[in-house]
Design a protein around this motif. Structure first.
Motif, PDB file in Angstrom:
ATOM      1  N   ASP A  34       0.830  -1.211   0.000  1.00  0.00           N
ATOM      2  CA  ASP A  34       0.000   0.000   0.000  1.00  0.00           C
ATOM      3  C   ASP A  34       0.862   1.257   0.000  1.00  0.00           C
ATOM      4  O   ASP A  34       0.526   2.255  -0.648  1.00  0.00           O
ATOM      5  CB  ASP A  34      -0.932  -0.002   1.213  1.00  0.00           C
TER       6      ASP A  34
ATOM      7  N   ARG B 193       2.126   1.840  -3.423  1.00  0.00           N
ATOM      8  CA  ARG B 193       1.081   2.454  -4.245  1.00  0.00           C
ATOM      9  C   ARG B 193       0.980   3.943  -3.963  1.00  0.00           C
ATOM     10  O   ARG B 193       0.801   4.762  -4.873  1.00  0.00           O
ATOM     11  CB  ARG B 193      -0.264   1.786  -3.973  1.00  0.00           C
TER      12      ARG B 193
ATOM     13  N   TYR C 160       3.862   1.341 -12.050  1.00  0.00           N
ATOM     14  CA  TYR C 160       2.637   1.160 -11.265  1.00  0.00           C
ATOM     15  C   TYR C 160       1.864  -0.057 -11.775  1.00  0.00           C
ATOM     16  O   TYR C 160       1.360  -0.894 -11.005  1.00  0.00           O
ATOM     17  CB  TYR C 160       1.788   2.425 -11.379  1.00  0.00           C
TER      18      TYR C 160
ATOM     19  N   GLU D 203       0.930  -3.576  -9.712  1.00  0.00           N
ATOM     20  CA  GLU D 203      -0.389  -4.176  -9.557  1.00  0.00           C
ATOM     21  C   GLU D 203      -0.449  -5.558 -10.192  1.00  0.00           C
ATOM     22  O   GLU D 203      -1.158  -6.438  -9.703  1.00  0.00           O
ATOM     23  CB  GLU D 203      -1.456  -3.269 -10.180  1.00  0.00           C
ATOM     24  N   ASN D 204       0.293  -5.768 -11.243  1.00  0.00           N
ATOM     25  CA  ASN D 204       0.296  -7.074 -11.887  1.00  0.00           C
ATOM     26  C   ASN D 204       0.962  -8.121 -11.004  1.00  0.00           C
ATOM     27  O   ASN D 204       0.546  -9.289 -10.984  1.00  0.00           O
ATOM     28  CB  ASN D 204       1.021  -6.985 -13.229  1.00  0.00           C
TER      29      ASN D 204
ATOM     30  N   GLY E 120      -1.041  -6.924  -6.900  1.00  0.00           N
ATOM     31  CA  GLY E 120      -2.423  -6.504  -6.737  1.00  0.00           C
ATOM     32  C   GLY E 120      -3.407  -7.453  -7.379  1.00  0.00           C
ATOM     33  O   GLY E 120      -3.060  -8.515  -7.906  1.00  0.00           O
TER      34      GLY E 120
ATOM     35  N   LEU F 139      -7.857  -3.960  -9.499  1.00  0.00           N
ATOM     36  CA  LEU F 139      -6.985  -2.798  -9.293  1.00  0.00           C
ATOM     37  C   LEU F 139      -6.122  -2.548 -10.529  1.00  0.00           C
ATOM     38  O   LEU F 139      -5.903  -1.400 -10.929  1.00  0.00           O
ATOM     39  CB  LEU F 139      -6.100  -3.023  -8.060  1.00  0.00           C
ATOM     40  N   LEU F 140      -5.644  -3.634 -11.126  1.00  0.00           N
ATOM     41  CA  LEU F 140      -4.812  -3.489 -12.320  1.00  0.00           C
ATOM     42  C   LEU F 140      -5.597  -2.817 -13.444  1.00  0.00           C
ATOM     43  O   LEU F 140      -5.096  -1.927 -14.123  1.00  0.00           O
ATOM     44  CB  LEU F 140      -4.307  -4.865 -12.758  1.00  0.00           C
TER      45      LEU F 140
ATOM     46  N   VAL G  54      -6.019   0.943 -12.759  1.00  0.00           N
ATOM     47  CA  VAL G  54      -4.789   1.685 -13.028  1.00  0.00           C
ATOM     48  C   VAL G  54      -4.549   1.779 -14.530  1.00  0.00           C
ATOM     49  O   VAL G  54      -4.131   2.822 -15.041  1.00  0.00           O
ATOM     50  CB  VAL G  54      -3.593   1.017 -12.314  1.00  0.00           C
TER      51      VAL G  54
END
Length: 1810
Positions: free
Chosen positions: A1576, A1579, A1604, A1608-1609, A1612, A1616-1617, A1620
């Motif tokens: 987090d 992020r 970013y 996420e990949n 996350g 979320l991916l 983004v």
């Protein structure tokens, strides 16, 4: 100039000459003088001595006669049987348009191609089935003919009318070569033929000569048309290649001629002068050598073979007079008139050099209608017209009438040679190679062809004719249009002929232009013609909220379809028609009505356009009248009224109310409560039919009424005002919409309610459309009324709306049967269904089987009526086949399909044989009988009664209520039900199931005693012990039934003790009776637990237990309500739920869950290696509580080892690493372990953490324990685990504290990083030493970060041990080879301590001198060299970073399981300045530095004191600024080199403040957080970076976005991916972000996601070839070759044609690399066959073949290339490439051979130049 060249002119002289042409031509070779009268010539024409006169006439006189008689070909000179040269101008479906000499034209019908092709067409028409027709494979005319193809044609019909195609032509070889016999065929002769058939070795060619056929070898055929196969009927020019007389004997009467169609040979062949042929053998297209006998201004007289002919000046490439000096000329026969013996030839190059291949782009880019401004006069003929020259030497001609709008009297005076004029292209004459133009100014603004007319254009048209469907108009003399009746006016016209008369001029606007059909649709609606709004003709013009004018072209009950120009249409949903609700749009709008609409949204790919009428001020006109709805006096919704049918429409019935005469509308769905009856009534209602008891339904836009009995008989239930609605009311309504979330019901008055899916039926329904239909009649119960938002919530459940009254179902069935009888009555009045009405339900009849199907039999009764027998109504022991006779009972009359349904069951039919009516005396109301079901329909079931009712059919309702949609599924044929007779009608007996009648009595309380014995969950209380039946067994619970109540037993309530791994529910089986104790209740909807004191919820479920301990207790011991208070150390039972990512989730009780980490599962290593295999859902284990989280989730352990103590050996699981090279492990009992880098092994190695993987299990020894935070220090050294005491054998012994270190001791350790200019080295657990810059090496280093990287093992000597341990790494002090490689050394730093001190002092003096000289504006040589070197390094860094930054940041981790990346190489380009370049490795180091501080150097202190003591001069200030810039450059350089490393959040914050626009800094900040698994926070850093970096730094921002996405990949979720990704696309170039995302997916193994993104990308950027290439490479690299090949076809359809060659070549390369080499070779060959001069393609092809290692194939390819006709420069390239190949793969002989060929080529070029 050419006075005798009449080319279509309108002068009187031309007309006079045209009348007696035939007679003049007939006398061409007579010896009479030219002044002889016409009558005399006619008279002498028939004399037999004509030939004699020709022979005796002197030669010169004959020539003079020819000169006088010969002229250009004119229309009246053409006669039947004449042969002409023609050029294909257009290929249509069933004919060819052919251009003839001198601008004439004709047509060839499809039946005049060849005999073989005609026979093929006849077979096609005679084919009986589509399969046999497809097997014929008849080629179309488009396949066998090409525009520009030259054909010899014979005229067989001339037309007296002046049409475009005046002459009917044939190209059948039999007609063309009619006068030729086999003996006339000579070697070298060119014949016209058509392909007759395909044989094994070639083709048989039809040449039309009796007894002779031509044969064409495959080898010769391949040289024609790029090697494509030939089709039957295809016309070819055949060169006779047989020696001798041109033929070979095959049989007694058949000769075979060998022919060739090689274009090169055909173009060079010509008849020799010695050949003697009759005139009948001369065919247009024959090439001859003609001898010029006389040259005149406008023609040449020539002699060839034994014939004389002429060449008109228009068919000479040069002026005729220039041929006086040329004795011979090459020419081709242009036309032959056998009757007049006139032979005309042509010397035009495109005819003389014709090779049989169609001429492409003969006139370049010119098109009809083009306006040209540079037409130059080249020749003037005062009698015919003017010749012009256009661009690129194209010749043009304009006849006299088209030279000007007014008649030009003196052409030569008005048109001088070399004058330039403006003109317009009117047509083309391919045979004469002329462009026909016009110079009329009026023609410049007119439309010449349909392509010139654009949709939306306003035109002035002339009415031509009035038709039934509209008016035809003339746009120009050549073009016409049509105005449909719908578009004649803004309002419909009954009599268009009164308003439109032929010849009147009207103003129109173009709606649509169909170029293929040559149609123009126009509108004369003034509102469209005079519209000032945008004219919509293409999708690109659309804008959101744009207001447009359109017209209504379709009206449905769901909306309106609006049409615009160019066939663009938009849909207006019903909700967008008006602010008011319009339930019936057809009553408000009319077809053709012009409307203003607003654009909402559109999708060009699917051609969908959504519009709205809201806000456009459209006047609604119901029934075409005013907007106010007319209602009768006393109108009130729910009031009953009578009416009559006025007319029937598609959506309902127009009625006239009585006695007021007001018009109203009866919707189709409101004709009956049954939808099937609605459709039948609609088809049989006629004008004047009386309708009783209609109910006023609504007056919204249209006055509507209803004829439903559910409404008309229950008007007291109708509520028409919103304020009167109350929860609990039952109101009849109609379903208007079916949505995914619920059903919309409309009540009388227009009020609507929502029925959520859970209230749609008594059972859970996912798809309501299965049970309900739009328009269906229902009765809804109001649940909730929201008066603020005007919303209504209702229910259709039977439990809410039905209370057991069986009379409701009986009445619904009775009304349906009554309506069916009425339909039958109305139908009998028509003649269409007489056969059907000869029968009735219950009749026994006979018939014959006509077909046997899967579902039953099809029959024809003796009356001729069709019948259907389903399998349920056929005896199983009877096998009926086609033709068998059957006897059956009619059970249903199907009026829609005009057939009956039969039941042939013998026991059923037997009871009806002698049946003549219902035995009324034996059947009474309320009588109980048994009924056998024989037919089930949507609304009723039909059965035969038994016992006293035998021989009687009974109707049973399958819908107890309007809302009953499930009862029908309870019936099927063959069932026997006890029924109660309810009503006896004349023709029907209505019954109800006894079961339904009993339920009715129960609800009414008649049998209340029986109801007392039935218990619900509310009748039980906690503590009751009852018997239950097991319903279902699940792994973690069993569902039980206690009487009428339902409940469950959780697995934790089964046993008091359990063995590890036992499954306690395995012994229970469904249906088993068990003894349970009620311990609580649950809410059935929410599954929340209810207090024992308040269990009376509507849907309560029992929570029970079978534990022996609880069954023995008398009091209530509820597991549900007890407040559990677990403490660490408690023993509990845990039952396995699932294993996920190192955690075993377990259930402790029905309300408490737990989890067991991997190390706490077992002591057995085999179990830990594969937990999924050993832990099965439902297994029970005894566990120990090791952690508590608010009593809702427990941390448990299956192993009981007690507390962890120092010195223990325990098992741990690798979790992660820290920034300080520490390994974090998960230990048992909830502890975590931390191992220093020096405690990982007894022997230090570079990057010690890279051998550890997440989840790895290993043993470790406890060094220290902190029980408060449950953190242990551990060691993984083998010496610790094995308790080895011989430390001498250990290479790197432990250092447990500073006390263990002494001065001058040589130690080994790991580099941790740079901090404040000092290198930190870990030499033991918690023991760190520092190395100053001077002690790093004996040499100066180019880049310290590349040598002294984190995790590297170094050998150091202790310099001092005080508060910190000072170390040195110098080779001169440690005796170990210096770490700095030789290529990175820049100079010596001294060899001993004294020299080092001296160097320090010298550097201090130099720095002082540098400051002084800087103040004066100068620099020392040493500083300038250092500064120059720094700038060079910085420049290289920045270039490398700029080139690699995007690529470096975006690659995902190559091996996610590795803890630390491998060490960087020593090259500057590979320094870890941006460690994500290796694949986003988040644990790389980041260089950091700060501005100079006093602690950094003593020199700075002294300089600072000097500055304070004196006032600064301007020179000093400038020097300071320069020094600051220099230090800033140095700082940035060190940032890139990785000298300093931030270790805390504060240090990173200071660093990003220093360089806020550097993506490198921000990404390392993110990596810092990821080292400690703080996702987090990482992020948050990314979000902060995106807000901080300047908007001008697009690349820097993009780097952060890609990082970013990588984050996420990797860490996350997909949601979320995607979020983004959407943001990144919105703020960057979408294609770049998509490409980076694809790379991320591919590197992380998400191939499907990458493919989906590729598909999305090619749809969005379909014109970008790089996107297609990337997608293609993706498929090939992942071995999906077939998908890649399909993608190529998609690509070629989307891309511009100019990219096709490149795409095919690229695909061929990929085939060589990843696919089929042979396929790649074939693709290259195909491309190069069409583009043989593409050097780049040849080069790539050669490289691909060479790489395959096939040297012989490569040599053959090189040989082909060097023999191509290319420029010298290109040939030099290929020879050099060939030579290099032989030098590498061949021998010296091959090399010399290539050199020899190159020399020969050079010599040949030199000879050519000479």
């Amino acid at each position: 100039m050419e006075e005798n060249f009449p080319r279509g002119g309108s002068s009187k002289r031309v007309k006079k000459d045209s009348a007696p042409v035939k007679v003049d031509d007939a006398d061409l070779f007579h010896s009479e003088e030219s002044e002889t009268p016409k009558k005399k010539r006619k008279k002498e024409f028939g004399k037999e001595n004509v030939a004699k006169k020709v022979k005796v006439t002197p030669k010169n006189d004959i020539s003079e006669k020819i000169v006088e008689r010969t002229c250009a070909l004119k229309k009246n000179m053409v006669s039947n049987g004449m042969l002409l040269m023609g050029s294909v101008t257009k290929v249509e479906d069933y004919s060819l348009c052919v251009g003839l000499p001198n601008g004439l034209s004709g047509s060839v019908q499809i039946t005049h191609i060849s005999d073989a092709y005609t026979q093929l067409l006849q077979k096609l028409t005679e084919a009986s089935s589509s399969e046999s027709a497809n097997a014929l494979d008849v080629p179309s005319l488009h396949e066998i003919f090409r525009v520009g193809q030259l054909l010899p044609c014979r005229v067989f019909e001339t037309s007296a009318f002046k049409k475009k195609h005046n002459f009917k032509l044939t190209i059948n070889p039999r007609e063309i070569n009619e006068g030729m016999v086999a003996s006339h065929i000579k070697n070298g002769m060119v014949l016209h033929g058509c392909i007759q058939s395909l044989e094994d070795h070639g083709y048989v060619v039809d040449i039309g000569i009796s007894g002779t056929r031509a044969f064409l070898n495959h080898s010769d055929a391949e040289k024609f048309n790029n090697g494509e196969s030939l089709h039957v009927g295809e016309a070819v020019r055949c060169l006779v290649t047989t020696e001798g007389d041109g033929s070979e004997d095959v049989g007694e009467s058949l000769r075979v001629v060998k022919v060739s169609i090689d274009p090169k040979k055909v173009s060079k062949s010509q008849l020799g002068s010695s050949v003697r042929l009759p005139l009948t053998c001369i065919v247009p297209g024959m090439k001859v050598t003609a001898k010029v006998t006389k040259a005149d201004e406008d023609r040449l007289l020539v002699k060839f073979l034994q014939f004389r002919g002429h060449i008109h000046c228009s068919h000479l490439p040069k002026p005729a007079m220039t041929y006086k000096t040329r004795p011979e000329i090459e020419a081709v026969v242009l036309y032959v008139n056998g009757s007049t013996k006139i032979i005309s030839l042509s010397a035009l190059p495109h005819l003389v050099d014709y090779s049989g291949v169609a001429t492409e782009n003969q006139f370049g880019s010119l098109q009809r209608g083009d306006i040209l401004t540079n037409a130059t006069v080249t020749n003037v003929d005062s009698h015919v017209g003017v010749y012009f020259s256009l661009d690129d030497g194209v010749k043009a001609f304009c006849d006299i009438p088209n030279l000007s709008d007014s008649l030009v009297e003196n052409v030569k005076d008005n048109f001088k040679i070399d004058d330039i004029h403006k003109c317009r292209v009117m047509d083309f004459n391919p045979v004469d190679n002329l462009v026909i133009i016009s110079l009329k100014k009026s023609i410049f603004t007119k439309f010449l062809q349909f392509q010139d007319i654009l949709p939306g254009t306003t035109l002035e048209c002339t009415v031509h004719q009035i038709h039934e469907k509209g008016v035809s108009v003339n746009i120009t003399n050549r073009l016409s249009g049509f105005i449909p009746n719908l578009h004649l006016s803004d309002f419909p016209l009954k009599y268009p002929g009164k308003k439109f008369t032929p010849g009147t001029t009207i103003k129109c606007r173009v709606l649509l232009v169909n170029i293929k059909k040559k149609q123009v649709l126009l509108t004369r609606k003034k509102s469209l013609v005079n519209s000032k709004l945008p004219i919509l003709t293409s999708w690109s013009q659309l804008e959101r909220d744009q207001v447009l004018d359109g017209f209504i072209c379709s009206i449905t009950d769901k909306g309106v379809l609006v049409a615009f120009y160019n066939n663009i249409k938009g849909w207006v949903p019903r909700r967008e028609l008006s602010e008011e609700n319009i339930p019936f749009p057809e009553k408000v709008f009319i077809m053709g009505q012009v409307v203003k609409c607003r654009v909402l949204n559109w999708d060009e790919e699917s051609s969908r356009l959504t519009l709205s009428f809201k806000g456009t001020q459209i006047k609604l006109t119901p029934f075409g009248k005013n907007r106010v709805v007319e209602v009768p006096d006393g109108f009130e919704i729910g009031m009953l009224v009578d009416g009559k049918v006025q007319s029937v429409t598609k959506t309902g019935v127009n009625v006239t109310l009585e006695p007021t005469g007001v018009e109203a509308f009866l919707p189709r769905n409101h004709l009956s409560d049954n939808l099937d009856c609605c459709d039948l009534l609609m088809t049989h209602y006629r004008e004047g039919v009386a309708l009783k008891e209609l109910m006023y339904l609504s007056k919204e836009s249209v006055l509507t009424v209803s004829h439903r009995k559910s409404m008309c008989d229950n008007t007291d239930l109708v509520v028409s005002e919103f304020d009167k609605l109350q929860p609990g009311l039952l109101i009849p309504g109609s379903i208007t919409r079916l949505m995914d979330y619920g059903i919309f019901v409309e009540f009388p008055g227009g009020m609507r309610a929502l029925v959520p899916n859970k209230y749609a039926a008594d059972t859970s329904v996912r798809n309501t459309s299965v049970l309900y239909a739009v328009g269906q009649a229902v009765c809804a119960k109001i649940l909730q009324v929201d008066r603020e938002k005007s919303r209504i919530l209702a229910s259709l459940r039977m439990n809410d709306c039905y209370h057991g009254d069986t009379d409701i179902g009986i009445n619904l069935l009775k009304d349906m049967l009554r309506e069916m009888d009425m339909v039958q009555k109305l139908s009998k009045e028509t003649d269409g269904k007489k056969k059907l009405w000869k029968h009735h339900v219950g009749e026994v009849c006979t018939g014959k089987v006509t077909e046997v199907t899967e579902i039953g039999l099809l029959c024809v009764l003796d009356s001729g009526c069709k019948a259907v027998i389903t399998n349920h109504n056929v005896d199983s022991n009877v096998d009926l086949v086609k033709g068998d006779e059957v006897k059956g009972l009619i059970t249903y009359l199907d009026m829609e399909d005009e057939c009956v349904e039969l039941c042939t069951l013998k026991d059923v039919v037997k009871g009806f044989v002698n049946w003549k009516g219902p035995p009324a005396a034996k059947i009474t109301a309320d009588q109980k009988l048994n009924c056998r079901i024989v037919l089930v329909k949507k609304s009723f079931a039909l059965g035969t009664l038994k016992g006293p009712g035998a021989g009687t059919l009974a109707y049973i309702p399958v819908k107890r209520h309007l809302n009953d949609v499930l009862e029908v599924y309870q019936f099927y044929p063959g069932q026997v039900h006890p029924v109660i007779v309810k009503q006896l009608e004349k023709t029907h007996v209505l019954c109800s199931l006894e079961l339904h009648e009993k339920r009715k009595l129960e609800i009414q309380g008649v049998d209340s005693e029986m109801l007392r014995n039935v218990k619900t969950p509310h009748d039980y209380k906690a503590g009751d012990i009852v018997m239950a039946s097991v319903k279902t067994v699940y792994p973690l619970q069993i569902n039980i039934v206690v009487g009428e109540a339902h409940g469950r037993v959780h697995i934790s309530e089964v046993t008091d003790t359990i063995d590890n791994g036992e499954m306690p529910l395995n012994d229970l089986q469904p249906g088993e009776e068990i003894r349970v104790k009620v311990v609580g209740f649950r809410e059935g909807k929410t599954y929340s637990y209810l207090p024992i004191s308040h269990p009376n919820r509507k849907y309560a479920l029992l929570e029970c237990s079978v534990k022996p301990s609880k069954l023995k207790k008398e009091d209530v011991d509820s597991t549900v309500e007890k407040e559990h208070t677990y403490t660490i150390g408690d023993r509990v039972q845990a039952f396995v739920q699932n294993y996920h990512k190192g955690i075993l989730n377990v259930s402790v009780s029905s309300t408490v869950q737990g989890q067991v980490s991997l190390v706490n599962l077992s002591d057995d290593l085999t179990v830990l290696e594969d937990p999924d295999k050993h832990f099965v859902r439902g297994q029970g284990y005894n566990a120990t509580v090791i952690g508590v989280d608010n009593c809702k989730r427990l941390d448990l352990s299956f192993t009981d080892k007690g507390e962890i103590e120092v010195g223990q050996i325990v098992r741990g699981c690798v979790l992660t690493t820290t920034f300080a090279l520490e390994l974090q492990l998960a230990l048992s009992m909830g502890y975590k372990g931390m191992a220093s880098c020096t405690d990982l092994s007894d022997t230090y190695t570079d990057n010690p953490l890279r051998s550890f993987k997440h989840g790895q299990i290993m043993d470790c020894r406890i060094l220290s324990v902190d029980k408060q935070i449950k953190l242990c220090g551990v060691s993984l050294r083998q010496s610790r685990l094995k308790k080895t005491k011989k430390s001498s054998k250990i290479q790197d012994p432990e250092i447990n504290g500073v006390d263990s270190v002494s001065k001058d001791q040589v130690v080994r350790g790991y580099i941790i990083g740079f901090n404040k200019g000092l290198l930190t080295v870990c030499i033991g657990n918690g023991v760190h030493g520092t190395v100053s810059r001077e002690e790093l090496s004996d040499y100066q280093v180019k880049s310290r970060g590349a040598v002294f990287y984190k995790g590297r093992v170094v050998t150091a000597r202790v310099l001092s041990v005080e508060e910190t341990v000072s170390l040195t790494l110098r080779e001169s002090r440690t005796g170990v080879t210096d770490l700095v490689p030789p290529d990175m050394r820049t100079g010596s730093s001294g060899s001993n301590k004294e020299s080092a001190k001296t160097d320090v002092k010298a550097r201090k003096r130099k720095l002082s001198e540098t400051d002084t000289s800087s103040a004066k504006g100068g620099n020392s040589s040493q500083d300038s060299e250092e500064e120059t070197e720094a700038k060079k390094v910085k420049g290289k860094k920045e270039k490398n970073v700029a080139k690699k930054k995007t690529k470096a940041i975006n690659n995902p981790t190559e091996n996610e399981e590795k803890i630390l990346a491998t060490p960087p190489a020593c090259e500057i380009s590979k320094m870890p300045r941006l460690s994500v370049a290796a694949g986003l490795s988040w644990d790389a180091d980041l260089a950091r530095d700060s501005l100079p501080t006093p602690s950094d150097s003593d020199e700075d202190d002294s300089d600072e004191e000097d500055r304070r003591s004196t006032k600064k001069t301007k020179a000093e200030i400038r020097a300071e600024k320069k020094e600051e810039e220099k230090k800033l450059d140095e700082f940035e350089r060190r940032q890139l080199e990785g000298d300093n490393q931030p270790a805390t959040v504060d240090e990173f914050d200071r660093l990003v403040l220093t360089s806020p626009d550097s993506s490198l800094v921000w990404l390392q900040y993110m990596a810092f957080h990821l080292q400690t698994a703080e996702i987090d926070k990482a992020r948050a850093v990314a979000e902060r970076a995106l807000k901080t970096i300047s908007f001008r730094e697009e690349q820097e921002k993009q780097n952060v976005w890609v990082a970013y996405l990588n984050l996420e990949n990797m860490y996350g979720s997909s949601d979320l991916l995607h979020k983004v990704l959407e943001r990144a696309i919105a703020q960057n170039e979408p294609s770049k972000i998509y490409t980076q995302m694809i790379n991320i997916y591919v590197k992380s193994g998400k191939i499907d996601e990458a493919e989906n993104l590729h598909n999305k990308l090619v749809r969005r950027y379909s014109q970008d070839k790089e996107i297609w290439i990337s997608f293609m490479m993706f498929y090939y690299k992942h071995e999906r070759v077939d998908d890649a090949r399909k993608l190529l076809q998609r690509c070629l359809k989307s891309l511009n044609i100019k990219h096709h060659v490149e795409m095919i070549a690229k695909c061929a390369q990929l085939e060589f690399k990843f696919g089929d080499t042979e396929r790649g070779r074939t693709m290259f060959e195909s491309v190069l066959g069409n583009y043989p001069k593409r050097t780049d393609l040849w080069s790539v092809y050669l490289d691909m073949v060479v790489k395959t290692g096939e040297c012989q194939e490569a040599r053959q390819l090189f040989e082909r290339v060097i023999h191509l006709k290319q420029s010298a420069k290109k040939m030099k390239f290929f020879y050099k490439k060939y030579l290099d190949f032989e030098k590498e793969h061949g021998d010296s002989e091959a090399v010399e051979n290539v050199k020899k060929k190159a020399l020969e080529y050079v010599e040949s070029q030199g000879y050519t130049d000479e």
